[in-house]
Design a protein around this motif. Sequence first.
Motif, PDB file in Angstrom:
ATOM      1  N   ILE A  10       1.596  16.657   0.814  1.00 17.58           N
ATOM      2  CA  ILE A  10       2.030  17.752  -0.058  1.00 17.58           C
ATOM      3  C   ILE A  10       1.944  17.345  -1.524  1.00 17.58           C
ATOM      4  CG2 ILE A  10       3.939  19.284  -0.640  1.00 17.58           C
ATOM      5  CD1 ILE A  10       4.908  18.993   2.227  1.00 17.58           C
ATOM      6  N   MET A  11       2.504  16.197  -1.855  1.00 20.06           N
ATOM      7  CA  MET A  11       2.525  15.735  -3.246  1.00 20.06           C
ATOM      8  C   MET A  11       1.860  14.365  -3.324  1.00 20.06           C
ATOM      9  SD  MET A  11       6.370  16.804  -4.456  1.00 20.06           S
ATOM     10  CE  MET A  11       6.014  16.269  -6.126  1.00 20.06           C
ATOM     11  N   THR A  12       1.051  14.180  -4.356  1.00 25.32           N
ATOM     12  CA  THR A  12       0.377  12.904  -4.580  1.00 25.32           C
ATOM     13  C   THR A  12       0.677  12.403  -5.985  1.00 25.32           C
ATOM     14  OG1 THR A  12      -1.626  14.011  -5.360  1.00 25.32           O
ATOM     15  CG2 THR A  12      -1.506  13.505  -3.000  1.00 25.32           C
ATOM     16  N   ASN A  13       0.457  11.122  -6.201  1.00 18.38           N
ATOM     17  CA  ASN A  13       0.582  10.544  -7.538  1.00 18.38           C
ATOM     18  C   ASN A  13      -0.730   9.888  -7.916  1.00 18.38           C
ATOM     19  OD1 ASN A  13       0.534   8.160  -6.064  1.00 18.38           O
ATOM     20  ND2 ASN A  13       2.758   7.962  -6.074  1.00 18.38           N
ATOM     21  N   ARG A  14      -0.774   9.315  -9.103  1.00 19.55           N
ATOM     22  CA  ARG A  14      -2.021   8.735  -9.578  1.00 19.55           C
ATOM     23  C   ARG A  14      -2.484   7.583  -8.690  1.00 19.55           C
ATOM     24  NH1 ARG A  14       0.815   9.826 -14.373  1.00 19.55           N
ATOM     25  NH2 ARG A  14      -0.267  11.300 -15.774  1.00 19.55           N
ATOM     26  N   LEU A  15      -1.529   6.742  -8.255  1.00 15.51           N
ATOM     27  CA  LEU A  15      -1.889   5.581  -7.451  1.00 15.51           C
ATOM     28  C   LEU A  15      -2.498   5.995  -6.113  1.00 15.51           C
ATOM     29  CD1 LEU A  15      -1.921   2.533  -7.139  1.00 15.51           C
ATOM     30  CD2 LEU A  15       0.428   2.654  -6.254  1.00 15.51           C
ATOM     31  N   SER A  16      -1.868   6.951  -5.440  1.00 13.46           N
ATOM     32  CA  SER A  16      -2.402   7.387  -4.157  1.00 13.46           C
ATOM     33  C   SER A  16      -3.736   8.111  -4.319  1.00 13.46           C
ATOM     34  CB  SER A  16      -1.396   8.303  -3.451  1.00 13.46           C
ATOM     35  OG  SER A  16      -1.159   9.463  -4.223  1.00 13.46           O
ATOM     36  N   THR A  17      -3.914   8.837  -5.438  1.00 15.97           N
ATOM     37  CA  THR A  17      -5.177   9.521  -5.687  1.00 15.97           C
ATOM     38  C   THR A  17      -6.308   8.525  -5.906  1.00 15.97           C
ATOM     39  OG1 THR A  17      -4.000  11.397  -6.688  1.00 15.97           O
ATOM     40  CG2 THR A  17      -6.359  11.189  -7.155  1.00 15.97           C
ATOM     41  N   ILE A  18      -6.043   7.493  -6.723  1.00 14.46           N
ATOM     42  CA  ILE A  18      -7.054   6.454  -6.956  1.00 14.46           C
ATOM     43  C   ILE A  18      -7.358   5.719  -5.660  1.00 14.46           C
ATOM     44  CG2 ILE A  18      -7.512   4.274  -8.150  1.00 14.46           C
ATOM     45  CD1 ILE A  18      -5.860   5.346 -10.496  1.00 14.46           C
ATOM     46  N   GLN A  19      -6.314   5.450  -4.889  1.00 10.47           N
ATOM     47  CA  GLN A  19      -6.497   4.752  -3.621  1.00 10.47           C
ATOM     48  C   GLN A  19      -7.382   5.568  -2.683  1.00 10.47           C
ATOM     49  OE1 GLN A  19      -2.921   2.916  -1.855  1.00 10.47           O
ATOM     50  NE2 GLN A  19      -3.438   3.988   0.030  1.00 10.47           N
ATOM     51  N   SER A  20      -7.152   6.863  -2.580  1.00  8.82           N
ATOM     52  CA  SER A  20      -7.971   7.720  -1.717  1.00  8.82           C
ATOM     53  C   SER A  20      -9.404   7.809  -2.220  1.00  8.82           C
ATOM     54  CB  SER A  20      -7.352   9.119  -1.651  1.00  8.82           C
ATOM     55  OG  SER A  20      -6.043   9.077  -1.123  1.00  8.82           O
ATOM     56  N   TRP A  21      -9.569   7.860  -3.551  1.00 11.08           N
ATOM     57  CA  TRP A  21     -10.910   7.952  -4.132  1.00 11.08           C
ATOM     58  C   TRP A  21     -11.722   6.691  -3.837  1.00 11.08           C
ATOM     59  CZ3 TRP A  21     -12.735   5.241  -8.668  1.00 11.08           C
ATOM     60  CH2 TRP A  21     -14.009   5.666  -9.085  1.00 11.08           C
ATOM     61  N   ILE A  45     -15.190   6.193  -1.393  1.00 11.30           N
ATOM     62  CA  ILE A  45     -16.428   5.532  -1.823  1.00 11.30           C
ATOM     63  C   ILE A  45     -16.823   4.448  -0.835  1.00 11.30           C
ATOM     64  CG2 ILE A  45     -17.443   4.064  -3.605  1.00 11.30           C
ATOM     65  CD1 ILE A  45     -15.827   5.567  -5.670  1.00 11.30           C
ATOM     66  N   TYR A  46     -15.839   3.643  -0.405  1.00  9.60           N
ATOM     67  CA  TYR A  46     -16.116   2.599   0.577  1.00  9.60           C
ATOM     68  C   TYR A  46     -16.655   3.201   1.866  1.00  9.60           C
ATOM     69  CZ  TYR A  46     -13.999  -1.300  -1.976  1.00  9.60           C
ATOM     70  OH  TYR A  46     -13.741  -2.286  -2.888  1.00  9.60           O
ATOM     71  N   ILE A  47     -16.047   4.272   2.339  1.00  3.33           N
ATOM     72  CA  ILE A  47     -16.481   4.900   3.584  1.00  3.33           C
ATOM     73  C   ILE A  47     -17.920   5.396   3.467  1.00  3.33           C
ATOM     74  CG2 ILE A  47     -16.113   6.897   5.087  1.00  3.33           C
ATOM     75  CD1 ILE A  47     -13.117   6.600   4.528  1.00  3.33           C
ATOM     76  N   LYS A  48     -18.236   6.015   2.338  1.00  2.00           N
ATOM     77  CA  LYS A  48     -19.592   6.532   2.144  1.00  2.00           C
ATOM     78  C   LYS A  48     -20.619   5.411   2.129  1.00  2.00           C
ATOM     79  CE  LYS A  48     -22.338   9.458  -0.948  1.00  2.00           C
ATOM     80  NZ  LYS A  48     -22.336  10.255  -2.206  1.00  2.00           N
ATOM     81  N   GLN A  49     -20.296   4.305   1.452  1.00  7.32           N
ATOM     82  CA  GLN A  49     -21.234   3.189   1.354  1.00  7.32           C
ATOM     83  C   GLN A  49     -21.430   2.487   2.699  1.00  7.32           C
ATOM     84  OE1 GLN A  49     -23.119   2.205  -1.245  1.00  7.32           O
ATOM     85  NE2 GLN A  49     -22.355   3.889  -2.498  1.00  7.32           N
ATOM     86  N   LEU A  50     -20.366   2.371   3.467  1.00  4.26           N
ATOM     87  CA  LEU A  50     -20.430   1.614   4.712  1.00  4.26           C
ATOM     88  C   LEU A  50     -21.013   2.413   5.868  1.00  4.26           C
ATOM     89  CD1 LEU A  50     -17.001  -0.260   4.676  1.00  4.26           C
ATOM     90  CD2 LEU A  50     -19.254  -1.280   4.417  1.00  4.26           C
ATOM     91  N   MET A  51     -20.609   3.666   5.997  1.00  3.56           N
ATOM     92  CA  MET A  51     -20.906   4.416   7.209  1.00  3.56           C
ATOM     93  C   MET A  51     -22.123   5.331   7.095  1.00  3.56           C
ATOM     94  SD  MET A  51     -18.514   2.996   8.789  1.00  3.56           S
ATOM     95  CE  MET A  51     -18.765   3.744  10.392  1.00  3.56           C
ATOM     96  N   SER A  52     -22.606   5.594   5.886  1.00  2.00           N
ATOM     97  CA  SER A  52     -23.749   6.514   5.765  1.00  2.00           C
ATOM     98  C   SER A  52     -25.022   6.000   6.445  1.00  2.00           C
ATOM     99  CB  SER A  52     -24.024   6.828   4.286  1.00  2.00           C
ATOM    100  OG  SER A  52     -24.252   5.649   3.546  1.00  2.00           O
ATOM    101  N   PRO A  53     -25.326   4.673   6.436  1.00  2.00           N
ATOM    102  CA  PRO A  53     -26.562   4.238   7.115  1.00  2.00           C
ATOM    103  C   PRO A  53     -26.430   4.158   8.636  1.00  2.00           C
ATOM    104  CG  PRO A  53     -25.839   2.675   5.414  1.00  2.00           C
ATOM    105  CD  PRO A  53     -24.702   3.566   5.737  1.00  2.00           C
ATOM    106  N   ILE A  54     -25.221   4.297   9.173  1.00  2.00           N
ATOM    107  CA  ILE A  54     -24.979   4.047  10.590  1.00  2.00           C
ATOM    108  C   ILE A  54     -25.161   5.329  11.386  1.00  2.00           C
ATOM    109  CG2 ILE A  54     -23.284   3.200  12.260  1.00  2.00           C
ATOM    110  CD1 ILE A  54     -22.080   1.531  10.167  1.00  2.00           C
ATOM    111  N   LEU A  79       0.829  -1.196   0.000  1.00  4.09           N
ATOM    112  CA  LEU A  79       0.000   0.000   0.000  1.00  4.09           C
ATOM    113  C   LEU A  79       0.864   1.246   0.000  1.00  4.09           C
ATOM    114  CD1 LEU A  79      -2.843  -0.938   2.510  1.00  4.09           C
ATOM    115  CD2 LEU A  79      -3.020  -0.703   0.045  1.00  4.09           C
ATOM    116  N   THR A  80       0.465   2.230  -0.788  1.00  2.73           N
ATOM    117  CA  THR A  80       1.220   3.478  -0.862  1.00  2.73           C
ATOM    118  C   THR A  80       0.886   4.359   0.331  1.00  2.73           C
ATOM    119  OG1 THR A  80      -0.509   4.541  -2.173  1.00  2.73           O
ATOM    120  CG2 THR A  80       1.244   3.395  -3.369  1.00  2.73           C
TER     121      THR A  80
END
Length: 226
Positions: free
Chosen positions: A37-48, A52-61, A31-32
Motif C-alpha cells: 500500500i505504502m512505499t518509501n524511497r528505500l523500498s522503491t530503490i530496492q525494487s528498482w 534490473i537484476y532480474i532482467k539482466q539475469l533471466m532474459s537470456p534464459i 532488508l526492508t
Amino acid sequence: MISNLFDQFLTPTLFGVPLMLLALLMPNMLLTKQNEIMTNRLSTIQSWVMKIYIKQLMSPINPNAHKWTSTLLALMTFLIMLNLLGLLPYTFTPTTQLAMNMALAIPFWFMTIFSGIRHQPTNTIGHLLPMGTPSVLVPPLIIIETISLFIRPLALGIRLTANLTAGHLLMQLISSATMALYFITPSFALLAFIMLTLLTLLEMAVAMIQAYVFVLLITLYLQENT
C-alpha cells in the motif's frame, strides 16, 4: 589482537559460541519489507535495482527456467549483503570461508543438473560429447567433459572465496602500513590512507560484482539444462 594476517578469516566467537549464525541473519534484518500500500524511497530503490537484476539475469534464459527467478534473486541479494557487511570494522565475512561458499555452490549446481536430466535428459547427456567427434576421441572427450562438469561447483566456490580473501588481505596490509607510518612519516601515512579509502570503494564494487558473477554462472549452467 591479530597475530597473523589470515586470523581475520577465522570464525569469531563470543563466550565460545561461533558468531556465524548472527552474521548470516544480518542481511535479513537490514532488508526492508515491501509494503503493497505504502512505499518509501528505500523500498522503491530496492525494487528498482532488483528488477534490473532480474532482467539482466533471466532474459537470456528459456522461459521454462523463469521459475528460478525468486530463488536466484534471493541468493544474489543475500551474497551482496554478506559481502558488503564484511567490509565494516569489527565484522566477519562468512563468504571468505570456502566451506560456506561450497555449501551454496554445490546444491545450486546439482539442481541445474537435476533440472536438465528431468526435462531434457538427451540434451543434458549430449553435452558430454560434442557433435561430430571422431570415434577415437570419444572416450577421452567424455572423461574431460565429465571432469569439467564436476569442477564447476569448485570454480564457483573458490572464485568467490579467492576474490574476497585477496581484497581483505590487501586492505589489512595497507591499513597496517598506515598505522605503522603514522608516527614515522605522516605524509606517507596520509598517502597510504588515501589508497586504503580508494581500495575500500573498489572492494565495495567487487563485493557486488562477485555476488552477481556467482549467480550469473548458475544461470548459465541453468541455461544449458533447460
